[in-house]
Design an enzyme around this catalytic site. Sequence first.
Site, PDB file in Angstrom:
ATOM      1  CE1 TYR A  19      -4.230  -1.518   0.167  1.00 33.38           C
ATOM      2  CE2 TYR A  19      -3.039  -3.145   1.453  1.00 33.38           C
ATOM      3  CZ  TYR A  19      -4.148  -2.784   0.732  1.00 33.38           C
ATOM      4  OH  TYR A  19      -5.181  -3.664   0.553  1.00 33.38           O
ATOM      5  CE1 TYR A 147      -8.810  -5.139   1.724  1.00 28.47           C
ATOM      6  CE2 TYR A 147      -8.662  -5.887   4.001  1.00 28.47           C
ATOM      7  CZ  TYR A 147      -8.106  -5.755   2.740  1.00 28.47           C
ATOM      8  OH  TYR A 147      -6.851  -6.255   2.503  1.00 28.47           O
ATOM      9  CG  ASP A 241     -13.865 -10.980   7.457  1.00 32.72           C
ATOM     10  OD1 ASP A 241     -13.104 -11.222   8.424  1.00 32.72           O
ATOM     11  OD2 ASP A 241     -13.481 -10.450   6.399  1.00 32.72           O
ATOM     12  CE  LYS A 270      -6.185  -7.171   9.666  1.00 30.80           C
ATOM     13  NZ  LYS A 270      -7.339  -6.815   8.892  1.00 30.80           N
TER      14      LYS A 270
END
Length: 443
Positions: A19, A147, A241, A270
């Site tokens: 990114y 996302y 999610d 995560k």
Amino acid sequence: MPQPTSLAQRDHAVLWHPYTQMQTAPLPVPIVRGEGSWLIAEDGTRYLDGISSWWVNLHGHANAHIARRVSEQLQTLEHVLFAGFTHPAAVELAEQLLEILPQNQARVFYSDNGSTAVEVALKMVLQYFHNREQPERRTFICFRNSYHGDTFGAMSVSSRGAFTAPFWPLLFQVEFIDVPVPGREAEVLGQLDALISRPDVAGFIFEPLMLGTAGMVTYSAEVLDEMIRRCHQHGVLCIADEVMTGFGRLGHLFATDYLTEQPDIMCFSKGLTGGTMAMGLTTCAAPIYEAFLSSELMKALFHGHSYTANPVACAAALASLALTRAPECTAQRARIATAHAAFRQEMEGQPGIREVRHLGTVLAVEYDPGEDTSYFSRLRDGFYQLSLEHNVVLRPLGNVVYLLPPYCTTNEELDLLYTVLRAMRELVLNFAPALTLPEYLHD
Ligand SMILES: *Cc1c(COP(=O)(O)O)cnc(C)c1O
């Protein structure tokens, strides 16, 4: 501004960062050590990690308990293939997770990261219908601003934003609905109703209660419950999610703990290992799993990664989970939530502030930079520089700046984060009307 150092320059010669526009990006900040909520740079500068290093860290950097458990595992068994073999850490982690996940979750499938956890979930849904001889069911419903990751399946069920534009022609088609933010619930339920009776609709994938990358956009548990209920009435499978929301971020251990309905499939990564190692996992309810059971090999789920259920990652996850389930961690999360709530009250309604959103340990301030959208990206750079000048790591999403701190972050450290958010409001107020940039933003 961090001074160029030899490490940063060596980085610049050989690396390609995520990114990042490598031509214009400033040199990266070289971090050599972590300690609690702090990252320590090569030159000794300390930075408060206000976003848990991209939402992964739970209990602070270089956590001693996790380090000990990982080190023991490394000296016992570093890896073993996971087809035809198993090991204690993988079994123990699955047992412990199923104890605390929604009751219907029955099976754990390991993979490598959040995107792969989503890929596996999508494949579970598609092959579930394939195995049941309903192959026409293959369309997913997703939130317009969602996302779910950077691999092709995950991109396909995510927002068609500028970041994925080069790949649009190759993404599979999905049906987008709006996020049922407060006031728009009935309208979005209508959008859902128009889709779920279609014979081709297979699944609904969502970030429960808070859409992270969209700017920490929140919606109510009541409307999500209603959406899941309606999907289930039409045989549409629901994928939660929880890659960002899982393991206490929103207060409860899981976002789905706020619900009365239960998703069919869940995705995690995560915070799963406390931010120590890459690992993902997908869990599912018994009927999904059972649709893959057969005397025919071809009904099996043919998906696996070389490092599936890596023992070291499982050990990190077990160590982190023990810390997360301890009463001390519940108290830490409650303390952060209380501090956030007070700060939200202070900021709400002030000039320069459009909205403040807060749930659990996550707080987001949406600044009001006026109408000129060309200002947005420059404002973002201004915010970013301002936070580094205060020795704080934040990554603004346009005009939204969020806090997502490790749970060990103290009240004093939270105050430093709030100070930066206040300074950002000043920046918006002082510079927005004239569209003048602060001096340090010469580009
Ligand atoms: C970050 C994220 C992912 C992707 O996880 P990676 O490990 O970065 O591939 C998927 N879903 C959600 C909700 C996320 O926040």
